[in-house]
Structure formats: structure tokens, C-alpha cells
Enzyme design. Structure first.
Site, short mmCIF file in Angstrom:
data_model
loop_
_atom_site.label_atom_id
_atom_site.label_comp_id
_atom_site.label_asym_id
_atom_site.label_seq_id
_atom_site.Cartn_x
_atom_site.Cartn_y
_atom_site.Cartn_z
N GLU A 187 0.58 19.08 23.21
CA GLU A 187 1.27 19.91 24.25
C GLU A 187 0.15 20.82 25.09
O GLU A 187 0.24 20.90 26.25
CB GLU A 187 2.29 21.04 23.57
N ASP A 241 8.04 23.00 29.04
CA ASP A 241 7.94 22.71 27.61
C ASP A 241 8.55 24.11 27.20
O ASP A 241 9.02 24.97 27.94
CB ASP A 241 6.54 22.70 27.05
N GLY A 242 9.05 23.93 26.05
CA GLY A 242 9.49 25.36 25.52
C GLY A 242 8.49 26.16 24.52
O GLY A 242 7.43 25.84 24.67
N THR A 255 14.56 22.19 23.07
CA THR A 255 14.81 22.67 24.59
C THR A 255 14.20 21.90 25.77
O THR A 255 15.13 21.45 26.47
CB THR A 255 14.31 24.31 24.99
N GLY A 291 7.62 22.55 16.46
CA GLY A 291 7.82 21.33 16.44
C GLY A 291 6.65 20.14 15.79
O GLY A 291 6.96 19.04 15.89
N LYS A 330 14.33 33.22 21.21
CA LYS A 330 12.85 33.33 21.38
C LYS A 330 12.27 34.38 21.59
O LYS A 330 11.05 34.68 21.63
CB LYS A 330 12.23 32.22 22.11
N THR A 343 7.64 18.90 24.07
CA THR A 343 8.64 18.30 22.94
C THR A 343 9.31 19.64 22.21
O THR A 343 8.86 20.76 22.19
CB THR A 343 7.61 18.07 21.83
N GLY A 344 10.49 19.25 21.61
CA GLY A 344 11.34 20.35 21.10
C GLY A 344 12.79 20.35 21.48
O GLY A 344 13.15 19.57 22.33
#
Length: 315
Positions: free
Chosen positions: A217, A195-196, A141, A211, A235, A138-139
């Protein structure tokens, strides 16, 4: 324990990115929960920011000792012997924008979005295969990774994919793209999760949860044989804490008491717990009521003025 087959790859042309892939360790890769439920992923490798551009350049790097399991994730992650891969998109200035400050800001934003798209697509192209079970992050990216899975399913390049979403937002996006979905109740053995992350330090400890989907996650990504983390240059940091608050998901019951107890933890000394208000998808106060997660919980963002001394202990 030690890892093998570690390959450091520089990808891209004008906008280089770094992909660091770890071979499967003899023992479990550590997952430290920063805060209480915020996921921090530890690895034994340092990802330096590349300063050269190359279409495809492979370089062998020497693996070091794998970290040991610690923190509140110990019980749930004891059997986690997965390969961890980090794809860090490292941007370079493509040129100086002329005109107003607004024009410069637009160009920079477009560049960052393009980087997110590049690494999101690259992660899917390199690590997702037909007939596999995948975890969808989720997010901003991870959004592009989900988009890429949908594109490749539609074109027929991917077939027989089953995906486990980590949030309601990702579930809705995946449904709109026609991606077959399931839950861990029926598919708890994932081939890969993508994932990011919100921050990455030189030891590849991560902060997740900006997020608001950190709890799901972490559960999904713990079930994956391989976990791919995709981030852009913004990041990368020297130490976790000052640049991005550490999110912690807590139950609403007596939440103020819980916040005080979190602040007392020795490994989190110096933190200022702040209840997230308004939109759950960001840590900016944009409302007057507590933000609520997909699980019906609250999120406390731990603000630090100096870097966390020991991220694993904080976990």
C-alpha cells in the site's frame, strides 16, 4: 510552505460525512512510517467531526503550514509532492433499535457497512476519471471503492482505466470485476490512489496495516499525485496507539531479535511487540503459526497503553 484551495465539504443527508481536500503543497506532503513499515500519513489540517447534516455544504478553511519530511520514509518520499485528501465518514444514530441486543448489533453493523460503501463510492465518483492510472487499496472500506470502479467500467461511465492493486486480495477482486491491471514496473506515475486506514488522529496522522497489506500500500500510494483516505467514524481517535496496534512488517529471519530491537526505539517507548498469528488480514490471534504477508514476511503489532507522543518521530 503553505497550501491553497483547501475546501471542507460536508456530504450526505441522514448520515453526514466529511471530505477534506488539500490543494497541492509547495513542498512534499510528509509520509511517516509508524513502526518500521507501517504507513502513517501526516497533513497540516485537523478534521473535526461534523454534527450537522447537509446534502452539499462547502466551507472554506484556513490552511496551515505543511509538515516536514522525517522518519524512515524520507528517502523514498523526498519527491512526493502530492495532494492528500481525506474522506471521513462520520456516522449518526439513525434511531434506536428495539428488541434484543443482537438486533441492535445487527443494525449498528449494517450502518457501518453502509457508511463504508457511501465513502468508497463517493471517493471514486469524485476523484477517478477516464483515462487515468489509479491505485486500489486493501481492506473492508477500500473494497467498496474497487467495487465502484468495476461498476462504472461495466456501465461505460469510466473508460481506459488502468489500476495498480496493493494486495493479492485486491488483485483478485479487481480481476473478477474486469478492471484492467498493471504494476508499478510499467505504470509508476499514478493519478490517484484510494485506500482506507485503521486509525486517524486529529492531526490526520494515520495507522495502516490492519489488513496486512501495508508494505505494498505504501509503495503504491507514494507514487500517486493524489491520495484519498476513506474511513468511518470508528477510525477517528484522540491519539494513535491504544485503540489499534501499530503494524510493522518485518522479515522472518531472526524475527524475535527484530522485535526486541523495535521495542528499544525511543520513539516507540512503552510498546509491546506482538507477532501476528493466523490470518494475515486481521490482528486477532486466530492460529498458532505466524501470519505471512503477500511478500512472505511477518507482521509485528505494537501495542500501546498510552497515545504515541510524537507519531512523526515514531516514523
Amino acid at each position: 510552505s503553505r497550501t491553497s484551495n483547501c475546501t471542507c465539504t460536508l456530504l450526505g443527508s441522514q448520515l453526514p460525512s466529511l471530505a477534506l481536500t488539500m490543494g497541492k503543497p509547495a513542498r512534499g506532503v510528509v509520509v511517516a512510517a509508524l513502526g518500521v513499515a507501517a504507513a502513517g500519513w501526516s497533513s497540516a489540517f485537523v478534521a473535526p467531526a461534523p454534527r450537522v447534516a447537509a446534502p452539499q455544504l462547502h466551507q472554506r478553511v484556513q490552511p496551515e503550514a505543511s509538515p516536514t519530511l522525517s522518519g524512515s520514509a524520507a528517502s523514498s518520499a523526498a519527491a512526493f509532492a502530492a495532494t492528500t485528501a481525506v474522506v471521513a465518514a462520520v456516522s449518526r444514530a439513525a434511531g434506536r433499535a428495539k428488541g434484543s441486543r443482537r438486533a441492535v448489533a445487527v443494525v449498528m453493523a449494517a450502518t457501518q457497512d453502509e457508511l463504508k460503501k457511501q465513502v468508497g463510492y463517493k471517493a471514486v465518483d469524485d476523484y477517478v476519471r477516464s483515462g487515468t492510472v489509479i491505485g486500489l487499496g486493501t481492506g473492508s472500506t477500500a473494497y467498496y471503492a474497487v467495487e465502484r470502479v468495476g461498476m462504472k467500467l461495466k456501465s461505460g461511465e469510466l473508460k481506459d482505466i488502468i489500476a495498480i492493486p496493493t494486495s493479492i486480495r485486491t488483485k483478485e477482486q479487481a480481476e473478477g470485476l474486469g478492471i484492467p491491471l498493471a504494476t508499478l514496473d510499467t505504470h509508476s506515475d499514478l493519478d490517484v490512489a484510494i485506500d482506507g486506514a485503521d486509525e486517524v488522529d486529529p492531526q490526520l496522522n494515520l495507522v495502516k496495516g490492519g489488513g496486512g497489506a501495508l508494505f505494498r500500500e505504501k509503495i503504491v500510494e507514494l507514487c500517486a499525485k493524489k491520495f484519498i483516505v476513506i474511513v468511518d467514524e470508528s477510525k477517528l481517535c484522540d491519539g494513535l496507539g491504544p485503540g489499534f496496534p501499530i503494524p510493522v512488517e518485518i522479515v522472518p529471519f531472526c524475527h524475535e531479535h527484530t522485535m526486541r530491537e523495535i521495542a528499544k526505539l525511543p520513539a516507540l517507548a512503552g510498546c509491546k511487540p506482538v507477532l501476528r498469528l493466523g490470518n494475515i488480514a486481521n490482528n486477532k490471534p486466530d492460529g498458532d503459526k505466524p501470519a505471512v504477508t503477500d511478500n512472505g514476511n511477518y507482521i509485528v503489532d505494537l501495542e500501546f497503553k498510552t497515545p504515541i507522543k510524537d507519531p512523526v518521530a515514531a516514523g
